[in-house]
Every structure is written in C-alpha cells, then in structure tokens.
Design a protein around this motif. Structure first.
Motif, PDB file in Angstrom:
ATOM      1  N   PRO A  12       0.827  -1.211   0.000  1.00 45.81           N
ATOM      2  CA  PRO A  12       0.000   0.000   0.000  1.00 45.81           C
ATOM      3  C   PRO A  12       0.860   1.259   0.000  1.00 45.81           C
ATOM      4  N   THR A  13       0.353   2.268  -0.638  1.00 48.24           N
ATOM      5  CA  THR A  13       1.033   3.554  -0.692  1.00 48.24           C
ATOM      6  C   THR A  13       0.876   4.243   0.666  1.00 48.24           C
ATOM      7  N   ALA A  14       1.822   5.054   1.029  1.00 43.31           N
ATOM      8  CA  ALA A  14       1.708   5.831   2.263  1.00 43.31           C
ATOM      9  C   ALA A  14       0.417   6.644   2.206  1.00 43.31           C
ATOM     10  N   ALA A  15      -0.086   6.995   3.344  1.00 47.65           N
ATOM     11  CA  ALA A  15      -1.351   7.731   3.422  1.00 47.65           C
ATOM     12  C   ALA A  15      -1.320   8.969   2.519  1.00 47.65           C
ATOM     13  N   VAL A  16      -2.370   9.126   1.764  1.00 48.21           N
ATOM     14  CA  VAL A  16      -2.491  10.260   0.849  1.00 48.21           C
ATOM     15  C   VAL A  16      -3.525  11.216   1.442  1.00 48.21           C
ATOM     16  N   THR A  17      -3.134  12.455   1.601  1.00 45.99           N
ATOM     17  CA  THR A  17      -4.031  13.452   2.169  1.00 45.99           C
ATOM     18  C   THR A  17      -4.503  14.395   1.068  1.00 45.99           C
ATOM     19  N   VAL A  18      -5.819  14.500   0.949  1.00 54.03           N
ATOM     20  CA  VAL A  18      -6.426  15.427  -0.006  1.00 54.03           C
ATOM     21  C   VAL A  18      -7.264  16.399   0.819  1.00 54.03           C
ATOM     22  N   THR A  19      -6.932  17.663   0.755  1.00 61.21           N
ATOM     23  CA  THR A  19      -7.670  18.645   1.547  1.00 61.21           C
ATOM     24  C   THR A  19      -9.009  18.955   0.890  1.00 61.21           C
ATOM     25  N   GLY A  20      -9.901  19.485   1.672  1.00 59.70           N
ATOM     26  CA  GLY A  20     -11.214  19.864   1.159  1.00 59.70           C
ATOM     27  C   GLY A  20     -11.118  20.927   0.082  1.00 59.70           C
ATOM     28  N   THR A  21     -10.196  21.850   0.255  1.00 59.72           N
ATOM     29  CA  THR A  21     -10.005  22.914  -0.734  1.00 59.72           C
ATOM     30  C   THR A  21      -9.559  22.336  -2.069  1.00 59.72           C
ATOM     31  N   GLU A  22      -8.596  21.408  -2.020  1.00 56.78           N
ATOM     32  CA  GLU A  22      -8.123  20.773  -3.253  1.00 56.78           C
ATOM     33  C   GLU A  22      -9.240  19.974  -3.911  1.00 56.78           C
ATOM     34  N   LEU A  23     -10.018  19.301  -3.092  1.00 56.71           N
ATOM     35  CA  LEU A  23     -11.114  18.485  -3.598  1.00 56.71           C
ATOM     36  C   LEU A  23     -12.165  19.348  -4.294  1.00 56.71           C
ATOM     37  N   HIS A  24     -12.545  20.451  -3.655  1.00 55.51           N
ATOM     38  CA  HIS A  24     -13.561  21.322  -4.256  1.00 55.51           C
ATOM     39  C   HIS A  24     -13.033  22.046  -5.491  1.00 55.51           C
ATOM     40  N   ALA A  36      -7.699  18.155 -15.554  1.00 54.55           N
ATOM     41  CA  ALA A  36      -6.313  18.146 -15.074  1.00 54.55           C
ATOM     42  C   ALA A  36      -6.184  18.164 -13.546  1.00 54.55           C
ATOM     43  N   PRO A  37      -6.905  19.036 -12.813  1.00 57.21           N
ATOM     44  CA  PRO A  37      -6.757  19.013 -11.351  1.00 57.21           C
ATOM     45  C   PRO A  37      -7.196  17.679 -10.731  1.00 57.21           C
ATOM     46  N   ALA A  38      -8.246  17.073 -11.260  1.00 61.07           N
ATOM     47  CA  ALA A  38      -8.694  15.772 -10.757  1.00 61.07           C
ATOM     48  C   ALA A  38      -7.637  14.710 -11.044  1.00 61.07           C
ATOM     49  N   ASP A  39      -7.058  14.740 -12.227  1.00 59.69           N
ATOM     50  CA  ASP A  39      -6.009  13.782 -12.575  1.00 59.69           C
ATOM     51  C   ASP A  39      -4.795  13.933 -11.652  1.00 59.69           C
ATOM     52  N   ALA A  40      -4.455  15.168 -11.326  1.00 63.13           N
ATOM     53  CA  ALA A  40      -3.308  15.416 -10.448  1.00 63.13           C
ATOM     54  C   ALA A  40      -3.553  14.824  -9.062  1.00 63.13           C
ATOM     55  N   LEU A  41      -4.771  14.945  -8.563  1.00 56.48           N
ATOM     56  CA  LEU A  41      -5.088  14.360  -7.262  1.00 56.48           C
ATOM     57  C   LEU A  41      -5.024  12.837  -7.312  1.00 56.48           C
ATOM     58  N   VAL A  42      -5.553  12.249  -8.369  1.00 54.89           N
ATOM     59  CA  VAL A  42      -5.541  10.798  -8.505  1.00 54.89           C
ATOM     60  C   VAL A  42      -4.109  10.272  -8.598  1.00 54.89           C
ATOM     61  N   GLU A  43      -3.236  11.019  -9.252  1.00 51.11           N
ATOM     62  CA  GLU A  43      -1.834  10.602  -9.388  1.00 51.11           C
ATOM     63  C   GLU A  43      -1.136  10.488  -8.037  1.00 51.11           C
ATOM     64  N   ARG A  44      -1.626  11.184  -7.037  1.00 49.26           N
ATOM     65  CA  ARG A  44      -1.034  11.087  -5.707  1.00 49.26           C
ATOM     66  C   ARG A  44      -1.166   9.680  -5.129  1.00 49.26           C
ATOM     67  N   GLY A  45      -2.135   8.925  -5.616  1.00 43.41           N
ATOM     68  CA  GLY A  45      -2.337   7.568  -5.141  1.00 43.41           C
ATOM     69  C   GLY A  45      -1.251   6.612  -5.576  1.00 43.41           C
ATOM     70  N   GLY A  46      -0.394   7.039  -6.482  1.00 41.64           N
ATOM     71  CA  GLY A  46       0.701   6.200  -6.952  1.00 41.64           C
ATOM     72  C   GLY A  46       0.194   4.946  -7.641  1.00 41.64           C
ATOM     73  N   THR A  47       0.769   3.811  -7.287  1.00 43.18           N
ATOM     74  CA  THR A  47       0.380   2.547  -7.920  1.00 43.18           C
ATOM     75  C   THR A  47      -0.680   1.803  -7.112  1.00 43.18           C
ATOM     76  N   ASP A  48      -1.112   2.379  -5.995  1.00 42.67           N
ATOM     77  CA  ASP A  48      -2.128   1.752  -5.149  1.00 42.67           C
ATOM     78  C   ASP A  48      -3.504   1.972  -5.776  1.00 42.67           C
TER      79      ASP A  48
END
Length: 67
Positions: A12-24, A36-48
C-alpha cells in the motif's frame, strides 16, 4: 489451474491526504470541463489502485455536490 489468483498484493502507498479545498477546486474544474486538477489528485495515489479509486470517487462525488 487454480480457481483463485495467488498473486501477492502490491504494497500500500503511504497515506495520501487530499484537503477539502483541493477536492472542491478539482470538482469545480471538472464541472467546467477541465480534468487536469482531478487527474493530479488521482496521481497522488501512486500505484495503489484502491487509493486511486477512492480519490477519484471523492472528486466525482464532490463534483456532483457542486452542481
């Protein structure tokens, strides 16, 4: 031939934190047609795969709430 896959699960990938501001922000951009912003957030999940799916579903849910 076995009935079940015996492949080891990925680490598992280390804990990924997505803030409410980034999400909105990603949700608003997605509603405006910019993925693009949604893709950037998803990329934080790495290979998990589970982390990537969770982030994608959170963005999708937020985009529905923003409408």
């Amino acid at each position: 031939m076995g009935l079940f896959s015996r492949k080891a699960k990925p680490e598992p990938t280390a804990a990924v934190t997505v803030t409410g501001t980034e999400l909105h922000h990603a949700a608003r951009a997605l509603n405006a047609g910019n993925q693009a912003p949604a893709d950037a957030l998803v990329e934080r999940g790495g290979t998990d795969k589970a982390a990537r799916q969770t982030i994608a579903m959170r963005v999708l849910a937020a985009s529905i709430d923003e409408q």
